[in-house]
Scaffold this motif. Structure first.
Motif, PDB file in Angstrom:
ATOM      1  N   GLU A 170      12.774   8.399  15.685  1.00  8.58           N
ATOM      2  CA  GLU A 170      13.117   8.244  14.275  1.00  8.58           C
ATOM      3  C   GLU A 170      13.160   9.601  13.570  1.00  8.58           C
ATOM      4  N   ALA A 171      12.200  10.461  13.913  1.00  7.18           N
ATOM      5  CA  ALA A 171      12.146  11.775  13.271  1.00  7.18           C
ATOM      6  C   ALA A 171      13.220  12.728  13.790  1.00  7.18           C
ATOM      7  N   SER A 172      13.843  12.405  14.928  1.00  5.32           N
ATOM      8  CA  SER A 172      14.823  13.310  15.536  1.00  5.32           C
ATOM      9  C   SER A 172      16.154  13.338  14.807  1.00  5.32           C
ATOM     10  N   GLN A 208       0.828  -1.198   0.000  1.00  3.80           N
ATOM     11  CA  GLN A 208       0.000   0.000   0.000  1.00  3.80           C
ATOM     12  C   GLN A 208       0.863   1.249   0.000  1.00  3.80           C
ATOM     13  N   PRO A 209       0.407   2.292  -0.728  1.00  2.00           N
ATOM     14  CA  PRO A 209       1.168   3.546  -0.746  1.00  2.00           C
ATOM     15  C   PRO A 209       1.161   4.186   0.634  1.00  2.00           C
ATOM     16  N   ALA A 210       2.195   4.968   0.936  1.00  4.62           N
ATOM     17  CA  ALA A 210       2.291   5.647   2.228  1.00  4.62           C
ATOM     18  C   ALA A 210       1.193   6.683   2.353  1.00  4.62           C
ATOM     19  N   CYS A 211       0.788   6.915   3.578  1.00  2.00           N
ATOM     20  CA  CYS A 211      -0.256   7.906   3.848  1.00  2.00           C
ATOM     21  C   CYS A 211       0.191   9.281   3.339  1.00  2.00           C
ATOM     22  N   PRO A 212      -0.644   9.978   2.562  1.00  4.05           N
ATOM     23  CA  PRO A 212      -0.248  11.286   2.025  1.00  4.05           C
ATOM     24  C   PRO A 212      -0.090  12.353   3.106  1.00  4.05           C
ATOM     25  N   ARG A 213      -0.687  12.118   4.272  1.00  2.43           N
ATOM     26  CA  ARG A 213      -0.612  13.128   5.323  1.00  2.43           C
ATOM     27  C   ARG A 213       0.670  12.990   6.153  1.00  2.43           C
ATOM     28  N   CYS A 214       0.968  11.759   6.580  1.00  3.01           N
ATOM     29  CA  CYS A 214       2.118  11.562   7.476  1.00  3.01           C
ATOM     30  C   CYS A 214       3.276  10.825   6.815  1.00  3.01           C
ATOM     31  N   GLY A 215       3.061  10.348   5.565  1.00  2.52           N
ATOM     32  CA  GLY A 215       4.123   9.630   4.882  1.00  2.52           C
ATOM     33  C   GLY A 215       4.453   8.292   5.508  1.00  2.52           C
ATOM     34  N   GLY A 216       3.526   7.760   6.319  1.00  5.63           N
ATOM     35  CA  GLY A 216       3.749   6.479   6.972  1.00  5.63           C
ATOM     36  C   GLY A 216       4.399   6.601   8.335  1.00  5.63           C
ATOM     37  N   ALA A 217       4.686   7.845   8.784  1.00  9.70           N
ATOM     38  CA  ALA A 217       5.364   8.029  10.062  1.00  9.70           C
ATOM     39  C   ALA A 217       4.436   7.782  11.248  1.00  9.70           C
ATOM     40  N   GLY A 218       3.137   7.957  11.047  1.00  6.12           N
ATOM     41  CA  GLY A 218       2.199   7.754  12.140  1.00  6.12           C
ATOM     42  C   GLY A 218       1.835   9.028  12.863  1.00  6.12           C
ATOM     43  N   PHE A 219       2.534  10.126  12.568  1.00  7.19           N
ATOM     44  CA  PHE A 219       2.204  11.413  13.151  1.00  7.19           C
ATOM     45  C   PHE A 219       2.584  12.506  12.159  1.00  7.19           C
ATOM     46  N   VAL A 241      -2.032   6.292  18.458  1.00  9.42           N
ATOM     47  CA  VAL A 241      -0.684   5.738  18.594  1.00  9.42           C
ATOM     48  C   VAL A 241      -0.339   5.572  20.075  1.00  9.42           C
ATOM     49  N   PRO A 242       0.045   4.361  20.514  1.00 13.10           N
ATOM     50  CA  PRO A 242       0.459   4.155  21.911  1.00 13.10           C
ATOM     51  C   PRO A 242       1.660   5.040  22.252  1.00 13.10           C
ATOM     52  N   GLU A 243       1.816   5.332  23.553  1.00 16.84           N
ATOM     53  CA  GLU A 243       2.888   6.215  23.981  1.00 16.84           C
ATOM     54  C   GLU A 243       4.263   5.666  23.585  1.00 16.84           C
ATOM     55  N   GLU A 244       4.475   4.332  23.754  1.00 16.75           N
ATOM     56  CA  GLU A 244       5.770   3.748  23.403  1.00 16.75           C
ATOM     57  C   GLU A 244       6.059   3.922  21.916  1.00 16.75           C
ATOM     58  N   GLN A 245       5.021   3.725  21.095  1.00 19.40           N
ATOM     59  CA  GLN A 245       5.212   3.863  19.657  1.00 19.40           C
ATOM     60  C   GLN A 245       5.438   5.326  19.281  1.00 19.40           C
ATOM     61  N   LYS A 246       4.776   6.217  20.012  1.00 15.21           N
ATOM     62  CA  LYS A 246       4.963   7.636  19.731  1.00 15.21           C
ATOM     63  C   LYS A 246       6.420   8.040  20.014  1.00 15.21           C
ATOM     64  N   GLN A 247       6.977   7.506  21.110  1.00 12.84           N
ATOM     65  CA  GLN A 247       8.382   7.788  21.407  1.00 12.84           C
ATOM     66  C   GLN A 247       9.290   7.264  20.309  1.00 12.84           C
ATOM     67  N   ILE A 305      12.396  13.600  23.895  1.00 17.42           N
ATOM     68  CA  ILE A 305      11.623  12.484  23.342  1.00 17.42           C
ATOM     69  C   ILE A 305      11.000  11.657  24.454  1.00 17.42           C
ATOM     70  N   ARG A 306      11.711  11.503  25.557  1.00 20.01           N
ATOM     71  CA  ARG A 306      11.141  10.781  26.699  1.00 20.01           C
ATOM     72  C   ARG A 306       9.883  11.468  27.216  1.00 20.01           C
ATOM     73  N   ASN A 307       9.846  12.786  27.048  1.00 19.12           N
ATOM     74  CA  ASN A 307       8.666  13.553  27.478  1.00 19.12           C
ATOM     75  C   ASN A 307       7.683  13.781  26.335  1.00 19.12           C
ATOM     76  N   TYR A 308       7.815  12.987  25.261  1.00 22.96           N
ATOM     77  CA  TYR A 308       6.900  13.009  24.111  1.00 22.96           C
ATOM     78  C   TYR A 308       6.891  14.370  23.409  1.00 22.96           C
ATOM     79  N   ARG A 309       8.074  15.003  23.374  1.00 17.47           N
ATOM     80  CA  ARG A 309       8.199  16.273  22.666  1.00 17.47           C
ATOM     81  C   ARG A 309       9.208  16.115  21.535  1.00 17.47           C
ATOM     82  N   PRO A 310       8.935  16.704  20.368  1.00 20.43           N
ATOM     83  CA  PRO A 310       9.841  16.521  19.226  1.00 20.43           C
ATOM     84  C   PRO A 310      11.111  17.355  19.362  1.00 20.43           C
TER      85      PRO A 310
END
Length: 439
Positions: free
Chosen positions: A48-50, A2-13, A37-43, A118-123
Motif C-alpha cells: 500500500e505504501a509503495s 477512533q482517530p488514526a494513530c499519530p505515529r503511523c497514521g493507521g498504516a501499522g508501521f 504485525v504478521p508477515e502477510e499483513q506487513k507485506q 516487498i516480497r522480501n519485506y523491504r520498502p
C-alpha cells in the motif's frame, strides 16, 4: 470512529528516527498500535505504501525474459536488462537506468523490482515523474492534506525510489529545479534509485552526466539504435495508407442494406478494439474495395500515434522484393529483409493470396506465418480469397481460435458503389477522395 494513530497514521508501521532526529527512510518498524504485525499483513502494508496500485500485478514471474520484440538484437538486450534487474532487486545499490521506447517493457521491469522488494519485506516507492511533479504542485495549496516538506523528504530519502517516465514532463525551470533537488540528493548519497526514460539524449547536461557516471549508475538499453528508429513510420511508397485512419473510415454508409451496414460497423469496432491492445491475429476477408486495407492501415496509424512499432507489407510486393534480393545489385540482403518481416513486433500482411502461386512463394509465406504463429506475434492479414483457397498449412493457423479471429466483410466494392452513384446523380466527390483505396 477512533482517530488514526499519530505515529503511523493507521498504516501499522512507520519509519523510525535516527539519533540526530532525522527520519530513517531505510527502515520500517511495526507500530505498537497494531501490536506485532504478521508477515502477510506487513507485506500488504508495504504494498500500500509503495504506490504501485494495479502495477503490483507486473512481476518477474509474468515477464518474458527475452521481452516481446521480434528482433533478435532487442531480445538479447532485454535478456541482459532482465537479469540485471533481478540482481538489482536482490541487492539494490546505486542507480539502475532503463532506456527504451514506449511498449518496450520498462515499466514492467521497474514494477517487478518493487514487487520483489516487498516480497522480501523491504520498502520501495514507485512514482511516475509527471505524478510526482503534480503532487508537489498540489502540496503548495494551503488546503492540501499532504505537506510539501513531508512528500519531498519521502521521495528524496526512500530506501528504494523508482522514478518512471523521467523526461515525460513539462520542461519548465520549476520542474527541472524540483527534479534536480531530488536527484542531486540521491546521487550524492548513492541511494538506490531505478529510473526509466525514453532517451538519455533528451536529458539536460547535468542529469546526463549523473546517469552516465559508471561509479554510481548502470544503464540498460532495451532496443538498438537501428531497430529503435525502424518500424515507427510508414515505408516509402505507402503514402495512401498513411491517410487511412479510423476517423476517415465511413462505417455509417447509409446506402447499404441494414445487414451490410451492421457488418461494416462490427468490422470497424473490432479494428478499434484490436488497435488499443493488439494481441493475436485478425484475418480480414472481403472483395477488393470493401475496406480491408483501410482498417488494417488505421490500426497501423493508431500504433504509430501511440509510439509503437508496426510494419505494413503488401504481400505481392514483398515476394517480388525477396526475389530481387538475389540480384547482385541488391542493397538489401535476403536474410535481413526476410527476418524483419518474420519477426516484426506487429505486422500487416496486405493482399495475402494475391502473390504468384509458385512453390517457392508459398514456402516463404508459410515460413513467415508459421514463425509468427509459434511466437504468438500480433498480425493482421487481409485477403480477397476464401480460406478454402489457401494452403492448408496456412489455413489451419488462420482458423485456430486460440490466436486468430477471422472476419468476413460482406459489403461490396466502394469504388463500384461510387461509380454507380455517379451515373445516377452528382459525383460523390468527398467519398470518392476518401475511399480511393485498393481494398
Amino acid at each position: 470512529m477512533q482517530p488514526a494513530c499519530p505515529r503511523c497514521g493507521g498504516a501499522g508501521f512507520y519509519h523510525p528516527k535516527l539519533a540526530n532526529g532525522r527520519v530513517d527512510y531505510a527502515r520500517v518498524v511495526s507500530c505498537s498500535c497494531h501490536g506485532l504485525v504478521p508477515e502477510e499483513q506487513k507485506q500488504a502494508l508495504l504494498l500500500e505504501a509503495s504506490n504501485l496500485g494495479p502495477l503490483s500485478r507486473l512481476t518477474f514471474d509474468n515477464l518474458l525474459p527475452e521481452g516481446r520484440s521480434g528482433y533478435q538484437s532487442n531480445q538479447t538486450l532485454f535478456k541482459a536488462a532482465y537479469q540485471a534487474a533481478r540482481n538489482f532487486a536482490e541487492d539494490p545499490s546505486g542507480w539502475f537506468v532503463i532506456v527504451g521506447p514506449s511498449g518496450a517493457g520498462k515499466t514492467h521491469l521497474a514494477a517487478a523490482v518493487a514487487v520483489e522488494q516487498i516480497r522480501n519485506y523491504r520498502p520501495a516507492l514507485y512514482i511516475t515523474v509527471p505524478d510526482l511533479l503534480e503532487h508537489i504542485r498540489e502540496s503548495y495549496n494551503p488546503s492540501s492534506e499532504s505537506p510539501y516538506d513531508g512528500l519531498l523528504e519521502e521521495v528524496r530519502n526512500a530506501p528504494l525510489l523508482i522514478l518512471d517516465d523521467l523526461g515525460v514532463h513539462a520542461g519548465s525551470p520549476w520542474s527541472k529545479e524540483k527534479l534536480d533537488q531530488i536527484l542531486s540528493h540521491r546521487f550524492s548519497r548513492e541511494l538506490p534509485t531505478l529510473i526509466t526514460l525514453l532517451s538519455s539524449n533528451e536529458m539536460d547536461q547535468r542529469l546526463q552526466t549523473r546517469i552516465n557516471d559508471p561509479a554510481v549508475s548502470r544503464i540498460y538499453h532495451l532496443e538498438t539504435d537501428e531497430d529503435a528508429e525502424a518500424g515507427y513510420s510508414w515505408e516509402p511508397g505507402l503514402e495512401l495508407q498513411k491517410q487511412m485512419t479510423f476517423e476517415s473510415f465511413d462505417w455509417k454508409r447509409v446506402n447499404l442494406p441494414p445487414s451490410q451496414r451492421e457488418n461494416l460497423e462490427k468490422a470497424y469496432r473490432l479494428a478499434v478494439d484490436y488497435a488499443r491492445a493488439p494481441d493475436g491475429w485478425l484475418v480480414w476477408q472481403g472483395v477488393t474495395g470493401s475496406g480491408k486495407t483501410h482498417l488494417a492501415s488505421a490500426i497501423v496509424n493508431y500504433l504509430f500515434q501511440s509510439g509503437k512499432q508496426a510494419l505494413f507489407i503488401v504481400v505481392p510486393e514483398f515476394i517480388d522484393h525477396l526475389r530481387s534480393t538475389f540480384s547482385p545489385d541488391s542493397r538489401v540482403s535476403y536474410d535481413r529483409m526476410f527476418e524483419r518481416v518474420k519477426t516484426a513486433t506487429f505486422l500487416v500482411l496486405d493482399d495475402f493470396g494475391e502473390q504468384t502461386a509458385t512453390p517457392w512463394a508459398q514456402e516463404k509465406l508459410y515460413q513467415v506465418i508459421n514463425y509468427r504463429y509459434n511466437a504468438r506475434l500480433a498480425t493482421v492479414i487481409t485477403t480477397t480469397r476464401s480460406l478454402e483457397e489457401l494452403d492448408s498449412r496456412i489455413r489451419s493457423r488462420f482458423l485456430d481460435p486460440k490466436i486468430s479471429t477471422p472476419f468476413a466483410l460482406t459489403i461490396p466494392d466502394y469504388r463500384a458503389d461510387m461509380a454507380s452513384h455517379s451515373t445516377r446523380g452528382k459525383p460523390q466527390r468527398t467519398q470518392g477522395k476518401r475511399y480511393n483505396t485498393r481494398s
